[in-house]
Design an enzyme around this catalytic site. Sequence first.
Site, short mmCIF file in Angstrom:
data_model
loop_
_atom_site.label_atom_id
_atom_site.label_comp_id
_atom_site.label_asym_id
_atom_site.label_seq_id
_atom_site.Cartn_x
_atom_site.Cartn_y
_atom_site.Cartn_z
N HIS A 130 0.84 -1.20 0.00
CA HIS A 130 0.00 0.00 0.00
C HIS A 130 0.88 1.25 0.00
CE1 HIS A 130 0.95 0.43 4.29
NE2 HIS A 130 0.64 -0.85 4.44
P1 TYD Z 1 -1.31 -2.57 7.71
O1 TYD Z 1 -0.88 -1.14 7.90
O2 TYD Z 1 -1.98 -2.94 6.42
O3 TYD Z 1 -0.06 -3.53 7.95
P2 TYD Z 1 1.29 -3.69 7.13
O4 TYD Z 1 1.48 -2.51 6.24
O5 TYD Z 1 2.34 -3.80 8.19
O6 TYD Z 1 1.17 -4.98 6.38
O7 TYD Z 1 -2.25 -2.97 8.94
C1 TYD Z 1 -2.65 -4.31 9.17
C2 TYD Z 1 -3.90 -4.26 10.01
O8 TYD Z 1 -3.62 -3.67 11.27
C3 TYD Z 1 -5.04 -3.48 9.38
O9 TYD Z 1 -6.25 -4.18 9.60
C4 TYD Z 1 -5.07 -2.20 10.15
C5 TYD Z 1 -4.47 -2.56 11.49
N1 TYD Z 1 -3.71 -1.45 12.07
C6 TYD Z 1 -4.25 -0.71 13.12
O10 TYD Z 1 -5.38 -0.97 13.59
N2 TYD Z 1 -3.53 0.33 13.63
C7 TYD Z 1 -2.31 0.66 13.18
O11 TYD Z 1 -1.66 1.62 13.67
C8 TYD Z 1 -1.75 -0.12 12.09
C9 TYD Z 1 -0.40 0.20 11.53
C10 TYD Z 1 -2.49 -1.15 11.58
#
Ligand code: TYD
Length: 132
Positions: A49
């Site tokens: 993303h």
């Molecule tokens: P995501 O940012 O997509 O993870 P990565 O980029 O590390 O793969 O987040 C994964 C999940 O965690 C998504 O459902 C949102 C949740 N999340 C939160 O609730 N709070 C946060 O601060 C972060 C970073 C993620």
Amino acid sequence: MKGIELIKIPKVSDIRGSIGVVEKDMIPFKINRVYYLYDVPHDAYRGGHAHKNLTQFLIALSGSFDVHLNNGKEKIKINLNKPNKGLLIKSGVWREIDNFSSGSVCLVLASEVYDESDYIRDYDSFKLFVEG
Ligand code: TYD
């Protein structure tokens, strides 16, 4: 590459070990959130993303992982493997993270609190965002 920067983190070392210090003037944003990735399986793939507004600063506190970055024009892979080097990722940069070593921990300092509407999770939408 535009949109990213590697920033050296000063350390204070003596025979008792090291302290890494990130102070406010070293990064170009006010920290509104701190989170960390841990217990990540070696074959996990994270990210996939970009963000419309968020700026983040990633530090491999322990172990190592690869960060694949794409600003719409250029692509680069950075292996983060030292707690005294951080990666600044500005908005509008697509990132994917993989190749986590066993026990690795990725600390993230973020400019904003969590906001799902700030995410661009669709690659075609990302291309439109950076081209527009
Ligand atoms: P995501 O940012 O997509 O993870 P990565 O980029 O590390 O793969 O987040 C994964 C999940 O965690 C998504 O459902 C949102 C949740 N999340 C939160 O609730 N709070 C946060 O601060 C972060 C970073 C993620």
